[in-house]
Enzyme design. Structure first.
Site, PDB file in Angstrom:
ATOM      1  N   GLU A 290      57.338  34.655  34.291  1.00  0.00           N
ATOM      2  CA  GLU A 290      56.464  34.919  35.430  1.00  0.00           C
ATOM      3  C   GLU A 290      57.158  34.618  36.758  1.00  0.00           C
ATOM      4  O   GLU A 290      56.786  33.673  37.460  1.00  0.00           O
ATOM      5  CB  GLU A 290      55.200  34.066  35.313  1.00  0.00           C
ATOM      6  CG  GLU A 290      54.436  34.248  34.025  1.00  0.00           C
ATOM      7  CD  GLU A 290      53.448  33.124  33.754  1.00  0.00           C
ATOM      8  OE1 GLU A 290      52.628  33.277  32.836  1.00  0.00           O
ATOM      9  OE2 GLU A 290      53.497  32.094  34.451  1.00  0.00           O
ATOM     10  N   GLY A 292      57.892  34.665  40.622  1.00  0.00           N
ATOM     11  CA  GLY A 292      57.138  34.959  41.832  1.00  0.00           C
ATOM     12  C   GLY A 292      58.035  34.823  43.035  1.00  0.00           C
ATOM     13  O   GLY A 292      58.463  35.798  43.643  1.00  0.00           O
ATOM     14  N   CYS A 361      47.926  22.316  67.275  1.00  0.00           N
ATOM     15  CA  CYS A 361      47.694  20.981  67.842  1.00  0.00           C
ATOM     16  C   CYS A 361      47.859  19.921  66.766  1.00  0.00           C
ATOM     17  O   CYS A 361      46.911  19.217  66.381  1.00  0.00           O
ATOM     18  CB  CYS A 361      46.303  20.908  68.476  1.00  0.00           C
ATOM     19  SG  CYS A 361      46.173  21.859  69.985  1.00  0.00           S
TER      20      CYS A 361
END
EC number: 4.1.1.20
Length: 445
Positions: A290, A292, A361
Site C-alpha cells: 500500500e 502512498g 498566529c
C-alpha cells in the site's frame, strides 16, 4: 539542491515543473499552490507494478489515498493499474465519484462507523481491513442484513518497530491499530472471523510505519506473517490467500535521506514471503502492498509568495510566506524538514541563512529553519519541495485561511484539479440562529 522528477531550472533561471514555469503557475493560479508532477506520479506507480511483475508472484499494489486524495489522483492511479485504499467515508465517496472500481477499493480504519461500513457494503467494495473485535461483529451483522459475505483482511500488529517517528510507527505491540500477535488477539480474531457466517477471511495485513529507509523491518514483518499463517493452518485449518505488508516506503525530503529504490523494497518483501511460505510447504499467497507517500510525496511542490521579513541581529532572520501550518502541518506535528528554493531566482547564489515562517498566529508555525537562500525580497516565490503527501490531506482552515488550489503539470500543460477555496466556501456551512441575527437599528442604535 536536489530536483525530483521533471523539475528543472529553465533558461530564464526559474524553476520549472512538468515543462511549466513556476512563475507562470503562481501568476495564473495564485499562491499558496500545490503543484503535482503527474509524470513522476505515474513513474512511481509503474516502478511498483514493474517490480512485482518481475518477481513472478501474485500481487496487488494499492495506492494509500490518505496521502493525497482528490478525484484527479484517483483517476491517475486507476489508469496505472493500482487498487485503492481508503480510511473514511469521505475518501470512499471521492473514489466512487471519480469512477474508481469499487471492487478494487480496500477500506481501512481503526474505528469505522456503522455509516461507513454501510457505505462500503452498499458500494460493493473489494474488502475491509478489519481492525478490532467490535468491527468483526458489526461487519458480520451488517453484511448479514444485506444477505452477503464481506471479505476481510485482519490487521495484525506484528511487534516490529520501524526506525521512524514515534507518531507514524504502527507495527509495534503498543498501538491503537490492529490485533496483537504476541498477546494472542490475532489468533482469536482469526477464529472469530472464520466463525462469522457473513465474513470471508482473505488473509492478514500489517503496517509497520512510515518513511522507512531499510528493508529489515519489512522482511521481519513478512516472516512473522508467514509464521502466523503456519499456526493458523496447523491449529485451525485456515489458509491466508492474501498477505498484505502495508506501505511506509521512504522518500528523500532532504540531504541525508537515503530511500532505497522501489525494486529493493519489493524484492525484500517478496523474497521473504516466498522463502518462509515455501519452507513451511504452504501455497504462496498474493502479496499486497500500500504505497502512498512513495507514490506522490516527491511529486508535489508548494509555491508561496514571500511577504514580511524580520531580521533579529545576532539571532536569526525570519522570512514569512502566505501559507504555513494550514497547508503543511507536518513540521509542527512531526518536526518534518524540507528543502526549498526561490523559484523565480533559482540560479542565484545563496547569500543569507533565513527561517521560513508561516502566517498563522502560532509561534510554532515554522516551515523551515535555517535555509540558505539568495537575498530574499517581498514578492519572491518560494518553492518547497516534496509536499505531495500529507500536506493537502492535512490542510485546515485555521485562522479562517482558505485552503490552496492544486494544479497538475505534465508535458508543458498545467491543469487545475482543486479550486482554491473562496470566502463563500469558508462560511457556507455556518448557521446563525434567528436570535443572533442582526436586527435593523432602532433610534440610531
Amino acid at each position: 539542491m536536489h530536483l525530483h522528477g521533471t523539475t528543472k531550472i529553465n533558461r530564464h533561471g526559474r524553476l520549472e515543473i512538468g515543462g511549466v514555469d513556476t512563475a507562470e503557475l503562481a501568476e495564473r493560479f495564485g499562491t499558496p499552490l500545490y503543484v503535482v508532477d503527474e509524470a513522476l506520479v505515474r513513474e512511481r506507480c509503474r516502478q511498483f507494478m514493474d517490480a512485482f511483475r518481475a518477481s513472478g508472484v501474485p500481487f496487488e499494489v494499492s495506492y494509500a489515498s490518505k496521502a493525497f486524495c482528490v478525484k484527479a489522483i484517483v483517476r491517475v492511479v486507476e489508469e496505472e493499474g493500482l487498487s485503492l485504499d481508503v480510511v473514511s467515508d469521505g475518501e470512499l465517496y471521492t473514489a466512487l465519484e471519480a469512477g474508481f472500481p469499487a471492487k478494487k477499493i480496500h477500506f481501512h480504519g481503526n474505528n469505522k462507523t456503522p455509516e461507513e461500513i454501510a457505505m462500503g457494503l452498499d458500494a460493493g467494495i473489494g474488502c475491509f481491513v478489519v481492525d478490532n473485535f467490535t468491527e468483526i461483529a458489526l461487519l458480520n451483522a451488517m453484511a448479514g442484513e444485506r444477505g452477503i459475505r464481506a471479505k476481510a483482511l485482519l490487521r495484525i500488529t506484528p511487534g516490529v518497530e520501524a526506525h521512524t517517528h514515534e507518531f507514524i510507527s504502527t507495527g509495534q505491540e503498543d498501538s491503537k491499530f490492529g490485533f496483537n500477535l504476541a498477546g494472542g488477539a490475532a489468533f482469536e480474531a482469526v477464529k472469530a472471523t472464520v466463525a462469522a457466517p457473513h465474513l470471508e477471511l482473505l488473509g492478514v495485513h500489517s503496517h509497520i510505519g512510515s518513511q522507512i529507509f531499510e528493508v529489515e523491518g519489512f522482511r521481519l514483518a513478512a516472516e512473522k506473517m508467514a509464521d502466523f499463517a503456519v499456526e493458523a493452518k496447523s491449529k485451525l485449518g485456515v489458509s491466508f490467500p492474501v498477505v498484505n505488508l502495508g506501505g511506509g516506503f521512504g522518500i528523500r525530503y532532504v540531504e541525508g535521506d537515503r530511500p532505497l529504490p522501489v525494486a529493493e523494497y519489493v524484492k525484500a518483501i517478496t523474497d521473504a514471503v516466498k522463502e518462509r511460505f515455501g519452507a513451511h510447504g504452504l501455497p504462496l499467497p498474493s502479496i499486497w502492498v500500500e504505497p502512498g507517500r512513495s507514490i506522490v510525496g516527491d511529486a508535489g511542490t508548494t509555491l508561496y509568495t514571500v511577504g514580511s521579513v524580520k531580521d533579529i541581529p545576532g539571532v536569526r532572520k525570519y522570512v514569512a510566506v502566505n501559507g504555513g501550518m494550514t497547508d503543511n502541518p507536518r513540521p509542527a506535528l512531526y518536526d518534518a524538514v524540507y528543502e526549498a528554493v526561490l523559484a523565480n531566482r533559482a540560479n542565484d547564489a545563496p547569500e543569507e541563512t533565513v527561517s521560513i515562517a508561516g502566517k498563522c498566529c502560532e509561534s510554532g508555525d515554522m516551515l523551515i529553519w535555517d535555509l540558505d537562500l539568495p537575498k530574499v525580497n517581498a514578492g519572491d516565490t518560494l518553492a518547497v519541495f516534496c509536499t505531495g503527501a500529507y500536506n493537502y490531506s492535512m490542510a485546515s482552515n485555521y485562522n479562517r485561511l482558505r485552503r490552496p488550489a492544486v494544479a497538475f503539470v505534465k508535458d508543458g500543460v498545467a491543469e487545475l484539479v482543486v479550486r482554491r477555496e473562496t470566502y463563500e466556501d469558508l462560511v457556507a456551512n455556518d448557521v446563525v440562529p434567528e436570535r443572533l441575527r442582526k436586527l435593523p437599528a432602532v433610534n440610531g442604535r
